[in-house]
Design an enzyme around this catalytic site. Sequence first.
Site, PDB file in Angstrom:
ATOM      1  N   ASP A 134       0.816  -1.221   0.000  1.00 56.51           N
ATOM      2  CA  ASP A 134       0.000   0.000   0.000  1.00 56.51           C
ATOM      3  C   ASP A 134       0.851   1.273   0.000  1.00 56.51           C
ATOM      4  O   ASP A 134       0.425   2.304   0.512  1.00 56.51           O
ATOM      5  CB  ASP A 134      -0.966   0.040   1.208  1.00 56.51           C
ATOM      6  CG  ASP A 134      -1.758  -1.232   1.329  1.00 56.51           C
ATOM      7  OD1 ASP A 134      -2.213  -1.719   0.287  1.00 56.51           O
ATOM      8  OD2 ASP A 134      -1.897  -1.749   2.445  1.00 56.51           O
TER       9      ASP A 134
ATOM     10  N   LYS B 163       2.277   1.853  -5.083  1.00 53.99           N
ATOM     11  CA  LYS B 163       2.979   1.303  -6.256  1.00 53.99           C
ATOM     12  C   LYS B 163       2.124   1.391  -7.507  1.00 53.99           C
ATOM     13  O   LYS B 163       2.626   1.650  -8.591  1.00 53.99           O
ATOM     14  CB  LYS B 163       3.347  -0.175  -6.028  1.00 53.99           C
ATOM     15  CG  LYS B 163       4.385  -0.389  -4.966  1.00 53.99           C
ATOM     16  CD  LYS B 163       4.700  -1.857  -4.811  1.00 53.99           C
ATOM     17  CE  LYS B 163       3.551  -2.696  -4.309  1.00 53.99           C
ATOM     18  NZ  LYS B 163       3.045  -2.336  -2.973  1.00 53.99           N
TER      19      LYS B 163
ATOM     20  N   GLY C 220      -3.868  -4.982  -4.033  1.00 52.27           N
ATOM     21  CA  GLY C 220      -4.926  -4.026  -4.330  1.00 52.27           C
ATOM     22  C   GLY C 220      -4.275  -2.767  -4.848  1.00 52.27           C
ATOM     23  O   GLY C 220      -3.840  -1.934  -4.077  1.00 52.27           O
ATOM     24  N   HIS C 221      -4.116  -2.652  -6.142  1.00 56.08           N
ATOM     25  CA  HIS C 221      -3.475  -1.468  -6.710  1.00 56.08           C
ATOM     26  C   HIS C 221      -4.542  -0.496  -7.185  1.00 56.08           C
ATOM     27  O   HIS C 221      -5.360  -0.829  -8.025  1.00 56.08           O
ATOM     28  CB  HIS C 221      -2.548  -1.866  -7.869  1.00 56.08           C
ATOM     29  CG  HIS C 221      -1.354  -2.629  -7.386  1.00 56.08           C
ATOM     30  ND1 HIS C 221      -0.488  -3.268  -8.225  1.00 56.08           N
ATOM     31  CD2 HIS C 221      -0.898  -2.839  -6.134  1.00 56.08           C
ATOM     32  CE1 HIS C 221       0.461  -3.845  -7.502  1.00 56.08           C
ATOM     33  NE2 HIS C 221       0.224  -3.594  -6.231  1.00 56.08           N
TER      34      HIS C 221
ATOM     35  N   GLN D  20       2.382  -6.216  -2.710  1.00 49.99           N
ATOM     36  CA  GLN D  20       2.703  -6.182  -1.273  1.00 49.99           C
ATOM     37  C   GLN D  20       3.998  -5.376  -1.076  1.00 49.99           C
ATOM     38  O   GLN D  20       4.289  -4.499  -1.867  1.00 49.99           O
ATOM     39  CB  GLN D  20       2.803  -7.600  -0.680  1.00 49.99           C
ATOM     40  CG  GLN D  20       1.472  -8.341  -0.639  1.00 49.99           C
ATOM     41  CD  GLN D  20       1.141  -9.056  -1.932  1.00 49.99           C
ATOM     42  OE1 GLN D  20       1.965  -9.731  -2.501  1.00 49.99           O
ATOM     43  NE2 GLN D  20      -0.082  -8.925  -2.395  1.00 49.99           N
TER      44      GLN D  20
HETATM   45  P1  IMP Z   1      -2.251 -12.884   2.457  1.00 50.43           P
HETATM   46  O1  IMP Z   1      -1.300 -12.366   1.443  1.00 50.43           O
HETATM   47  O2  IMP Z   1      -3.688 -12.709   2.081  1.00 50.43           O
HETATM   48  O3  IMP Z   1      -1.909 -14.270   2.882  1.00 50.43           O
HETATM   49  O4  IMP Z   1      -2.064 -11.983   3.780  1.00 50.43           O
HETATM   50  C1  IMP Z   1      -0.846 -11.965   4.517  1.00 50.43           C
HETATM   51  C2  IMP Z   1      -0.571 -10.582   5.084  1.00 50.43           C
HETATM   52  O5  IMP Z   1      -0.232  -9.698   4.019  1.00 50.43           O
HETATM   53  C3  IMP Z   1      -1.761  -9.931   5.771  1.00 50.43           C
HETATM   54  O6  IMP Z   1      -1.265  -9.127   6.826  1.00 50.43           O
HETATM   55  C4  IMP Z   1      -2.373  -9.060   4.698  1.00 50.43           C
HETATM   56  O7  IMP Z   1      -3.104  -7.979   5.252  1.00 50.43           O
HETATM   57  C5  IMP Z   1      -1.113  -8.592   4.003  1.00 50.43           C
HETATM   58  N1  IMP Z   1      -1.317  -8.228   2.590  1.00 50.43           N
HETATM   59  C6  IMP Z   1      -1.494  -9.058   1.547  1.00 50.43           C
HETATM   60  N2  IMP Z   1      -1.595  -8.374   0.400  1.00 50.43           N
HETATM   61  C7  IMP Z   1      -1.456  -7.078   0.720  1.00 50.43           C
HETATM   62  C8  IMP Z   1      -1.430  -5.874  -0.060  1.00 50.43           C
HETATM   63  O8  IMP Z   1      -1.533  -5.864  -1.285  1.00 50.43           O
HETATM   64  N3  IMP Z   1      -1.270  -4.722   0.654  1.00 50.43           N
HETATM   65  C9  IMP Z   1      -1.097  -4.701   1.998  1.00 50.43           C
HETATM   66  N4  IMP Z   1      -1.114  -5.805   2.751  1.00 50.43           N
HETATM   67  C10 IMP Z   1      -1.280  -6.988   2.121  1.00 50.43           C
END
Ligand code: IMP
Length: 417
Positions: free
Chosen positions: A16, A19, A43-44, A220
């Site tokens: 977040d 990017k 989530g872009h 991420q």
């Molecule tokens: P997962 O990727 O859904 O397994 O989540 C693992 C961790 O990464 C959690 O804390 C999510 O909130 C975080 N996370 C996953 N994708 C994103 C992203 O695109 N932005 C911010 N946090 C993310």
Amino acid sequence: MVRMSARAIVGMQFGDEGKGKIVDYLASASDMVVRFQGGSNAGHTVVVNGKTYKFHLVPSGVLHGKISVIATGVVLDPAVLVEEMEHLEQNGYDTSVIRVSRRAYLVLPYHREMDAWEEGLKGDVKVGTTRRGIGPAYEDRAARIALRVHDLESEEKLRRKLRLALRFRRACMGVEFGEEEILEQLKEQFERFRDLLCDSEILVNRAIDSGREVLFEGAQGTFLDVDHGTYPFVTSSSTIAGGACTGAGVPPWKVCQVLGVAKAYTTRVGEGPLPTEIEGGEAERLRERGGEFGATTGRPRRVGWLDLPLLRYAALVNGVKEIALTKVDVLAGRSTIPVATAYRVGGREVLYPPPDLEGVEPVYVEMEGWSESEVEDCLSGEIPEPIKEYVALVEKATSARVTIISLGKDREKTVVL
Ligand code: IMP
């Protein structure tokens, strides 16, 4: 000799960082944008002409009509891909520029259920995942029972592999998932993207070799990296620049530049340590001003001050030489802004994060703040002194140059230094 130009864009914090906007900004001058890891957990958010687009899976390059590759390291949820393609088409975008690696892994409906089930088992060490089935899909990959996109090309193979995967799930979770139902869904979804399949390793390497501008769009951030992040509160893929090599199948020497994206403060969604976290009214103001709510889950993001030990480490492990500093406008209106320059750990000051961030104490300096009108000055190319000093502090800590300052959601609210 052909001039090679492949650049990885990675998050230097917890995702977040903005990017999506930076990739969108750079995509117009590129030929190809490649997603190399993660899945629909990303989530872009990109704003074009006042309209907001949220991408979870499709690379943001699609908005510029650039070849947009979902490479092998991605776990692909066919339902999300089809949904995003439909949304783009309804808005007049050409989805025939999307390419899907035959080797990418599939996220299946049971992965989402498994995600929730695993979180339930973890009690107070829940990760706070996005519940998109990302971790379980990578678990299947490591267990060598995952389905890959090319399996969709043969019904017989698809059925055989699905049966094996479901056998594992039944043994582990004690739940019977409907094979026929999943199979029918997959067949139907596949018809929507069958024509987009490619051997992404060949496609991407050839593009680089022939001098095309290729952007690797990280999802991420560094501290959600499965190895280098705040394990176990991480995602299940390699989010750092090296992940572009493994995920897209390109050698390290071809990724010539790494641009790190860092927000002017820190946010995190989900569980896990956040050393500079703030709470109460101050946090709420920052959250509201910055619109800090998860693009995938809508959850309020936790917020904190800029954390230089984290940026130092991110610059190191990614090889960041250029930084895009985002959301500088959000901090406007404060007389001073705290920034963590080091941590106190067991009575000692350290410059890099230790493996476990629990209990570290940030050491702060107070930087001079800036006003809304100074943000406007910045947009017209006159960088005010307090912003210059903030930028200099980031540059000193990371040994990288801040080359982009972002001061708002729109493409126009960007200053190139
Ligand atoms: P997962 O990727 O859904 O397994 O989540 C693992 C961790 O990464 C959690 O804390 C999510 O909130 C975080 N996370 C996953 N994708 C994103 C992203 O695109 N932005 C911010 N946090 C993310």
